[in-house]
Write a protein that holds these residues in place. Structure first.
Motif, PDB file in Angstrom:
ATOM      1  N   ASN A 159       0.822  -1.213   0.000  1.00 35.72           N
ATOM      2  CA  ASN A 159       0.000   0.000   0.000  1.00 35.72           C
ATOM      3  C   ASN A 159       0.853   1.258   0.000  1.00 35.72           C
ATOM      4  OD1 ASN A 159       0.986   0.189   2.593  1.00 35.72           O
ATOM      5  ND2 ASN A 159      -0.975  -0.203   3.612  1.00 35.72           N
ATOM      6  N   ASN A 160       2.105   1.116  -0.425  1.00 38.38           N
ATOM      7  CA  ASN A 160       3.031   2.240  -0.530  1.00 38.38           C
ATOM      8  C   ASN A 160       4.053   1.901  -1.617  1.00 38.38           C
ATOM      9  OD1 ASN A 160       5.683   1.121   0.815  1.00 38.38           O
ATOM     10  ND2 ASN A 160       3.982   0.465   2.140  1.00 38.38           N
ATOM     11  N   PRO A 161       4.801   2.897  -2.094  1.00 38.86           N
ATOM     12  CA  PRO A 161       5.702   2.650  -3.235  1.00 38.86           C
ATOM     13  C   PRO A 161       7.075   2.127  -2.853  1.00 38.86           C
ATOM     14  CG  PRO A 161       5.641   4.986  -2.754  1.00 38.86           C
ATOM     15  CD  PRO A 161       4.694   4.335  -1.777  1.00 38.86           C
ATOM     16  N   ARG A 162       7.290   1.727  -1.608  1.00 34.92           N
ATOM     17  CA  ARG A 162       8.635   1.386  -1.143  1.00 34.92           C
ATOM     18  C   ARG A 162       9.303   0.310  -1.999  1.00 34.92           C
ATOM     19  NH1 ARG A 162      10.097  -1.356   4.738  1.00 34.92           N
ATOM     20  NH2 ARG A 162      12.331  -1.603   4.362  1.00 34.92           N
ATOM     21  N   PHE A 163       8.558  -0.735  -2.380  1.00 36.15           N
ATOM     22  CA  PHE A 163       9.160  -1.866  -3.091  1.00 36.15           C
ATOM     23  C   PHE A 163       8.906  -1.824  -4.599  1.00 36.15           C
ATOM     24  CE2 PHE A 163       8.307  -3.397   1.246  1.00 36.15           C
ATOM     25  CZ  PHE A 163       9.579  -3.819   1.611  1.00 36.15           C
ATOM     26  N   LEU A 164       8.213  -0.805  -5.085  1.00 34.07           N
ATOM     27  CA  LEU A 164       7.798  -0.776  -6.493  1.00 34.07           C
ATOM     28  C   LEU A 164       8.975  -0.894  -7.448  1.00 34.07           C
ATOM     29  CD1 LEU A 164       5.751  -0.295  -8.777  1.00 34.07           C
ATOM     30  CD2 LEU A 164       6.045   2.164  -8.391  1.00 34.07           C
ATOM     31  N   ILE A 165       9.960  -0.024  -7.316  1.00 32.95           N
ATOM     32  CA  ILE A 165      11.067   0.008  -8.273  1.00 32.95           C
ATOM     33  C   ILE A 165      11.917  -1.251  -8.160  1.00 32.95           C
ATOM     34  CG2 ILE A 165      13.051   1.315  -9.068  1.00 32.95           C
ATOM     35  CD1 ILE A 165      10.302   2.669  -9.458  1.00 32.95           C
ATOM     36  N   MET A 166      12.098  -1.754  -6.941  1.00 33.93           N
ATOM     37  CA  MET A 166      12.887  -2.979  -6.778  1.00 33.93           C
ATOM     38  C   MET A 166      12.211  -4.171  -7.454  1.00 33.93           C
ATOM     39  SD  MET A 166      14.477  -2.723  -2.926  1.00 33.93           S
ATOM     40  CE  MET A 166      13.022  -2.112  -2.077  1.00 33.93           C
ATOM     41  N   VAL A 167      10.885  -4.262  -7.345  1.00 35.83           N
ATOM     42  CA  VAL A 167      10.158  -5.348  -8.015  1.00 35.83           C
ATOM     43  C   VAL A 167      10.283  -5.204  -9.525  1.00 35.83           C
ATOM     44  CG1 VAL A 167       7.855  -6.264  -8.473  1.00 35.83           C
ATOM     45  CG2 VAL A 167       8.545  -5.789  -6.137  1.00 35.83           C
TER      46      VAL A 167
END
Length: 812
Positions: free
Chosen positions: A195-203
């Motif tokens: 529910n936040n962008p913390r892992f978006l770029i890593m994924v």
């Protein structure tokens, strides 16, 4: 993420990159890359195997599985081999728990388009994915000259809640896996990891390495993480540059067209706040607008204001297209197909025993048309009807009659869905208990989604959503929750004693008093009740829920409605145990413990101020009490050193060191580095057996301990004194990193420290000697005003004339 599928992808991708002569199978490649320290020579020839068997001829109970046996005749030489793809492994370990891929086990079963439905919208978006010219419908939607979708970098799929956006995104991801799909990420409002962008770029970066089947790109991403592992904790803007943009720079641009290039991001509106949504869009757009990568993004979301405004601003730039889920795409026809086929499955499969004597076709075409009309283009309505009618222990005919008997209500967008939700809730005999349970579930979900860095003890919270926790918090007998939720499976997912809401629209219904009426849930009041429950659990030293109460009590207080009962309990509640619990893992390092304790205490004070309790804030400005847990006497030196440490920690709370040193050429130091630079060397013992408290009168342990007051003013005075001495010319200034750190801090903070210090004659004399060396008239003006409080200051320094000269100088 699905462990089976992800490890399979890893093994296949990793094996494909190994030389054939060295490979003994994908499992061997995986194990080889995982061990990576010593690689023994292996027996390869078949004529050596009998010798191996003879070696163990007289031994028993031997088992060998994927084993290597070394037979050494002479010296054995072991060669150290670098761990293969260590960067990708570290990246995978960081995101393995997130479950944001389209095929993650966390999302099973994912929503998908029913066969023979959504064909038109799937065809249009597929054309954009493939970069082909769109058909006449695209020209009709976007106007003349907008059909060349190969030119666009963003495609926005949007529609209201329940319109089927996630099902379309899932279907496209499955269809394009292995073809055009480069990465996928599915947000979820109820999942703290999604529910936040913390892992978006890593994924996204991990998907690019694994799915793009490009050795250079894979190696570049692996190298980026190995070279700078800290990037995995950096801001998403930095991660996008280092883990996505820069790896593409190693690939010739002429080969970009051969790569999978589409990234599917679903549920951007599920980010908890508008700032996060805007940040994601700005991050992605920043890289794509400059043509730094070949990626193209399909983003599915509700038309939230921030997202709608972002795409509205880009509408004339020629790099975005959009698809609105409306009846232009034959939505009503698709819902009709979905209902028809699903009702058929109920008759022939799930309820064939009770439906054997029902006249077919059931239901009639007219009934299905009526349901399609009521759905108003919302697949979630049809899905909810089918779940309700197909309840395992219900009779489908009776359930459908209840649905059809609902009033038509107002012609609003959610009127039919609201009527259905009310009918489902009416089937429960104990309305008060049901609302209490649902409200508790929503409040727990709320608390688990709140992330406070100051209060993170590394505790995993997934188990707190279970039925057992709800029963304990509400003091209900075992089994009461399961009984109360019978008949609610059409709106709730109940699995392994974990309860989750199937649809966001049901949450919206419950939390909107205009729609739910007597079923309205006041979530703030639910937090108030749980806050008082948690305080009772802590006071009673309950073991069963102590961890939950310690971790979530302050969160419930933060989100609670202010009531007289809550305020009364807050004023007399002992918070000391909770503070010690949050700091329990830091006591071995006194400097970190003191610094973190200030952050924790400030968080508590801020939360209590929301309920008009300011005693904590006031006390925290003066000092703090300490005691030895074994009632041992604390030395004056230890207390004096604590005064300096706490004063520095308080100052750094208001003026963080990273902000102070951002304007200098020095890297941000730690508190101990600053003290070293100020020639203030301290070495206090561990805080492991030291107890902190703002007010001993509220501590249960106060009668058994000897308390000492740490006066922050004395600490500020000592810090200011060291700052003044550091500012004066020092021939070693250019020779020591620590001295430079102390000098930068002293010049920046000395005036503030003086104002918090008591009027001290020694400090006055030190200041007079240091004034010629202060940087800037602003700092000098502050210290001159501070000196005015001394009786002899007017004789020694002509204050008014000096300030007047400074004002004139500043004006010039």
């Amino acid at each position: 993420m699905n462990p089976d599928s992800s490890s399979k992808v890893w093994r296949e991708g990793h094996s494909a990159m190994q030389p054939r002569s060295r490979r003994g199978g994908p499992e061997e490649d995986w194990n080889h890359s995982r061990t990576g320290s010593q690689v023994p020579r292996r027996l390869e020839s078949s004529n050596q195997r009998p010798a191996t068997q003879a070696l163990f001829a007289n031994s028993r109970h031997n088992s060998f599985f994927h084993s290597s046996i070394n037979i050494v005749g002479g010296d054995q030489i072991n060669t150290s081999v670098e761990d293969s793809e260590a960067g990708l492994k570290l990246l995978y370990q960081t995101i393995a728990h997130v479950g944001a891929f389209h095929d993650s086990e966390t999302r099973y079963p994912p929503p998908k388009c029913h066969p023979e439905t959504r064909t038109a919208v799937l065809l249009d978006i597929s054309a954009w994915i493939k970069g082909a010219e769109a058909d006449t419908q695209v020209h009709w939607r976007y106007g003349p000259g907008r059909g060349a979708e190969a030119e666009t970098k963003f495609h926005w799929l949007y529609g209201p809640a329940g319109a089927g956006k996630s099902a379309i995104a899932q279907t496209l991801a499955e269809k394009e896996q292995g073809n055009h799909l480069a990465a996928s990420f599915f947000f979820s409002r109820s999942d703290p990891s999604r529910n936040n962008p913390r892992f978006l770029i890593m994924v996204i970066s991990y998907c690019l390495a694994i799915w793009c089947r490009n050795t250079q790109l894979r190696t570049a991403i692996d190298s980026a993480v190995k070279t700078w592992p800290a990037v995995l904790g950096s801001a998403i803007e930095k991660q996008f540059q280092e883990l996505v943009v820069k790896p593409f720079e190693v690939i010739p641009q002429e080969s970009w067209e051969t790569l999978p290039r589409v990234v599917i991001i679903d549920g951007l509106d599920e980010c908890l706040d508008s700032d996060s949504q805007r940040r994601v869009l700005n991050t992605l757009f920043g890289g794509l607008s400059l043509g730094q990568t070949p990626l193209r993004f399909l983003i599915a979301s509700r038309p939230e204001p921030v997202i709608r405004g972002f795409f509205g601003q880009l509408s004339n730039c020629g790099i975005t297209t959009r698809t609105e889920l409306s009846d232009n795409y034959s939505t009503s026809r698709d819902i009709k197909v979905y209902l028809r086929d699903s009702f058929k499955a109920i008759v022939e499969e799930s309820h064939s025993d009770v439906m054997a004597h029902i006249a077919l076709p059931w239901p009639s075409i007219g009934v299905i048309d009526d349901l399609v009309q009521r759905a108003s283009g919302q697949f979630i309505y049809a899905s909810t009807v089918l779940k309700y009618v197909g309840e395992e222990y219900s009779h489908p005919v009776e359930q459908l009659e209840l649905v059809l008997g609902l009033p038509l209500g107002d012609p609003g967008a959610f009127s039919e869905l609201d009527a259905l939700y009310r009918q489902i809730l009416l089937s429960n005999r104990n309305k008060a208990r049901l609302i209490q349970i649902l409200g508790t579930m929503l409040a727990i979900e709320d608390a688990c989604s709140v992330r406070w860095e100051e209060l993170e003890p590394g505790h995993h919270s997934s188990g707190w959503k279970g039925i057992d926790v709800v029963e304990l918090l509400l003091s209900l007998p075992t089994g009461a929750v399961m009984v109360s939720l019978r008949g609610m499976h059409s709106v709730l997912q109940i699995d392994s004693r974990i309860v989750e809401f199937r649809h966001k629209s049901f949450r919206d219904f419950l939390l909107d008093a205009r729609r739910s009426g007597e079923y309205f849930i006041d979530k703030a009041l639910c937090h108030e009740r749980l806050a008082r429950v948690c305080m009772r659990i802590i006071n009673d030293s309950s073991d069963r829920l102590r961890s939950y109460a310690m971790y979530n009590c302050l969160k419930h207080i933060h989100l609670a409605k202010s009531t007289s009962n809550l305020i009364t309990e807050l004023q007399r509640f002992n918070f000391c145990d909770m503070i010690g619990w949050h700091l329990r893992d830091l006591s071995h390092d006194t400097s970190i413990y003191v610094s973190q304790s200030i952050s924790v205490l400030q968080k508590y004070a801020k939360v209590l101020e929301l309920h008009q309790i300011k005693t904590w804030s006031d006390s925290l400005q003066l000092g703090i009490y300490v005691a030895d847990t074994h009632r041992r006497e604390l030395s004056n030196q230890f207390l004096s050193e604590l005064e300096v440490l706490f004063a520095l920690a308080m100052d750094c709370h208001y003026a963080p060191l990273d902000a102070i040193f951002s304007r200098s050429a020095l890297k941000t130091p730690g508190n101990v580095d600053v003290l070293t630079g100020l020639d203030c060397i301290i070495s206090p013992p561990s805080m492991k057996e030291t107890f902190l408290c703002l007010d001993p009168s509220h501590s249960r342990a106060s009668c058994n301990l000897v308390w000492y007051f740490i006066d922050f003013k004395n600490g500020y005075s000592r810090l200011a004194n060291h700052c003044l001495r550091t500012i004066r010319p020092n021939p070693r200034i250019e020779l020591s990193y620590f001295l430079n750190c102390g000098y930068v801090y002293a010049q920046s903070r000395v005036s503030e420290l003086l104002y918090r210090s008591p009027l001290d004659v020694e400090l006055q004399h030190e200041l007079k000697k240091t004034m010629p060396h202060l940087n800037g008239t602003k700092e000098l003006r502050k210290v001159l005003l501070w000196l005015q409080d001394f009786p002899d200051a007017q004789r020694d320094i002509p204050m008014e004339n000096t300030i007047r000269r400074l004002s004139t100088s500043s004006a010039r």
